[in-house]
Write a protein that holds these residues in place. Structure first.
Motif, PDB file in Angstrom:
ATOM      1  N   CYS A  80      -3.390 -10.083 -42.888  1.00  0.00           N
ATOM      2  CA  CYS A  80      -2.772 -10.901 -41.849  1.00  0.00           C
ATOM      3  C   CYS A  80      -3.011 -10.303 -40.459  1.00  0.00           C
ATOM      4  O   CYS A  80      -3.242  -9.106 -40.313  1.00  0.00           O
TER       5      CYS A  80
ATOM      6  N   GLU B 298      -0.962  -9.735 -37.872  1.00  0.00           N
ATOM      7  CA  GLU B 298      -0.015  -8.735 -37.373  1.00  0.00           C
ATOM      8  C   GLU B 298      -0.227  -7.373 -38.022  1.00  0.00           C
ATOM      9  O   GLU B 298      -0.067  -6.335 -37.400  1.00  0.00           O
ATOM     10  N   ARG B 299      -0.623  -7.389 -39.309  1.00  0.00           N
ATOM     11  CA  ARG B 299      -0.928  -6.107 -39.952  1.00  0.00           C
ATOM     12  C   ARG B 299      -2.206  -5.520 -39.356  1.00  0.00           C
ATOM     13  O   ARG B 299      -2.295  -4.315 -39.136  1.00  0.00           O
TER      14      ARG B 299
ATOM     15  N   CYS C 211       4.796 -13.271 -42.817  1.00  0.00           N
ATOM     16  CA  CYS C 211       4.976 -13.421 -44.265  1.00  0.00           C
ATOM     17  C   CYS C 211       5.779 -12.235 -44.799  1.00  0.00           C
ATOM     18  O   CYS C 211       6.027 -11.264 -44.081  1.00  0.00           O
TER      19      CYS C 211
ATOM     20  N   CYS D 188       4.068  -8.789 -44.518  1.00  0.00           N
ATOM     21  CA  CYS D 188       4.066  -8.285 -43.142  1.00  0.00           C
ATOM     22  C   CYS D 188       5.450  -7.830 -42.700  1.00  0.00           C
ATOM     23  O   CYS D 188       5.586  -6.846 -41.980  1.00  0.00           O
TER      24      CYS D 188
HETATM   25 ZN   LIG Z   1       1.432 -11.556 -43.342  1.00  0.00          ZN
END
Ligand SMILES: [Zn+2]
Length: 133
Positions: free
Chosen positions: A53, A55-56, A88, A91
């Motif tokens: 993802c 943000e990660r 999610c 995350c």
């Molecule tokens: Zn995520």
């Protein structure tokens, strides 16, 4: 750096998303307390579990440059979806370990912006304290 600038950088990162399967584009930008920024985008894979993802990607980039929880001021996470999307579950767990529980998590789809935090998104979280006796 204000939230608008941080969101702008996250939207620019979103342009680099690799999302041939979901066509759902995510960009993120971490702001450190010394004013550095680290962008990330979602990077999908035909083996869906290998997807990362946005943000990660951004917070891992900050950590890869030596920054840690106490150094991170805020993170902006943006999407091109019809509604503002929250991180999610994976995350949320990752952010709960890598950024301060009260650090602003600025979410936007370009039409609406919402500010949350780890504290608000993951109130009863599993942490390293659960591993100690
Ligand atoms: Zn995520």
């Amino acid at each position: 750096m204000n939230h608008e600038t941080l969101l702008k950088l996250a939207f620019e990162a979103m342009d680099n998303a690799y999302a041939p399967y979901s066509h759902y584009h995510v960009g993120a930008c971490v702001l450190t307390k010394d004013g550095k920024t680290f962008i990330g985008a979602n990077i999908e894979n035909a083996s869906f579990g290998a997807t990362n993802c946005g943000e990660r990607s951004a917070v891992f980039a900050a950590y890869s440059h030596g920054y840690r929880k106490a150094d991170i001021e805020a993170i902006a996470i943006v999407t091109d979806g019809d509604r503002v999307a929250a991180p999610c579950g994976i995350c949320r767990q990752v952010l709960s370990e890598l950024i301060d529980a009260k650090a602003p998590i600025i979410l936007s789809n370009g039409k609406e912006t919402v500010i949350e935090s780890v504290e608000s998104l993951l109130p009863m979280r599993f942490t390293s304290e659960d591993l100690s006796e």
